[in-house]
Design an enzyme around this catalytic site. Structure first.
Site, PDB file in Angstrom:
ATOM      1  N   HIS A  22      11.009   4.817  -6.403  1.00 62.09           N
ATOM      2  CA  HIS A  22      11.053   3.044  -7.114  1.00 62.09           C
ATOM      3  C   HIS A  22      10.577   3.342  -8.359  1.00 62.09           C
ATOM      4  O   HIS A  22       8.987   2.383  -8.385  1.00 62.09           O
ATOM      5  CB  HIS A  22      10.009   2.458  -6.315  1.00 62.09           C
ATOM      6  N   ILE A  47       8.016   1.798 -11.422  1.00 70.05           N
ATOM      7  CA  ILE A  47       7.092   0.250 -11.042  1.00 70.05           C
ATOM      8  C   ILE A  47       6.354   0.124  -9.894  1.00 70.05           C
ATOM      9  O   ILE A  47       7.635   0.339  -8.764  1.00 70.05           O
ATOM     10  CB  ILE A  47       8.388  -0.573 -11.514  1.00 70.05           C
ATOM     11  N   GLY A  49       6.903  -5.040  -5.876  1.00 72.66           N
ATOM     12  CA  GLY A  49       5.656  -6.111  -5.080  1.00 72.66           C
ATOM     13  C   GLY A  49       5.713  -6.170  -4.396  1.00 72.66           C
ATOM     14  O   GLY A  49       4.113  -6.943  -3.813  1.00 72.66           O
ATOM     15  N   VAL A  50       6.933  -5.609  -3.286  1.00 75.02           N
ATOM     16  CA  VAL A  50       5.691  -5.710  -1.961  1.00 75.02           C
ATOM     17  C   VAL A  50       4.521  -5.104  -1.484  1.00 75.02           C
ATOM     18  O   VAL A  50       3.871  -5.857  -0.301  1.00 75.02           O
ATOM     19  CB  VAL A  50       6.614  -5.666  -0.554  1.00 75.02           C
ATOM     20  N   GLU A  55       1.347  -6.325  -0.342  1.00 75.34           N
ATOM     21  CA  GLU A  55       0.471  -5.889   0.890  1.00 75.34           C
ATOM     22  C   GLU A  55      -1.266  -5.478   0.368  1.00 75.34           C
ATOM     23  O   GLU A  55      -2.503  -5.896   0.911  1.00 75.34           O
ATOM     24  CB  GLU A  55       0.657  -4.649   1.239  1.00 75.34           C
TER      25      GLU A  55
END
Length: 221
Positions: free
Chosen positions: A124, A130, A133-134, A138
């Site tokens: 990723h 990057i 976002g998840v 978290e």
């Protein structure tokens, strides 16, 4: 000033030539005047451009302190070992490195050092690392856990779970080399049901990169 003086000198010279009745056609004098103006303006703009370039490359305020000594380190309120005593997460899902501010039962500010060695970067993305976002969400939830699992709130040695997330927005990408600074603030706590509502914001260099509202629930081991 240099341009006006040059043009003035050229005009004076032209008038002198005309008054002296030199055997030069007027068209030649006009051509000479245009060339002289052009050369003077060209010289002026070249000097201005070079000066501007040097000014932009050299800071007007001289700072003798080396850049590596200008910025203080984040304080350590809880180190990684103390965090591991509170949070149940372990590699590769422990996403909090240090607590830098702790207000009992109110808020926690913690950091996550984002490094190219993080296990999610190979996928990723390979060409542009990057942080997902998840995983930012978290990490922020884990910081919220540091608020909830303290004795001042509901007692430690308990697990906590997501009960809901709302109004989450991602403002800017977080990349390898960034330091993610996360603030989680307790808004509402229902001790009877073990439910907490929190407001979270994450920053990189003072810019908000992620924000949202978190609903979490605690449960005994």
């Amino acid at each position: 000033m240099a341009v006006s003086q040059s043009i003035f000198s050229t005009l004076t010279s032209q008038r002198g030539f005309e008054n002296a009745s030199l055997p030069w056609p007027s068209s030649m004098l006009k051509h000479s005047l245009v060339v002289s103006r052009s050369n003077s303006l060209s010289t002026h703009f070249n000097k201005t451009r070079n000066t501007s370039f040097i000014t932009n490359c050299v800071s007007p305020e001289k700072n003798d302190t080396p850049i590596e000594l200008r910025y203080p380190a984040f304080p350590t309120v809880m180190d990684i070992n103390q965090i591991r005593e509170i949070l149940p997460h372990r590699f590769p899902f422990l996403l909090v490195d240090r607590v830098i501010e702790y207000n009992p039962g109110v808020s926690v500010v913690a950091i996550k050092n984002v490094t190219i060695n993080d296990n999610f970067f190979p996928g990723h993305f390979p060409e542009r690392p990057i942080m997902p976002g998840v995983l930012m969400v978290e990490a922020m939830a884990q910081v919220g856990g540091l608020v909830m699992l303290q004795p001042e709130v509901g007692g430690s040695r308990e697990n906590f779970f997501f009960a809901g997330i709302d109004k989450v927005r991602f403002r800017k990408p977080v990349i390898a080399g960034d330091t993610l600074v996360m603030r989680m603030t307790l808004i509402k706590l229902q001790k009877r049901f073990g439910i907490a509502k929190m407001e979270g914001k994450a920053y990189v260099g003072g810019d908000v990169v992620c924000e949202g509202e978190f609903l979490m629930a605690t449960g005994s081991e």
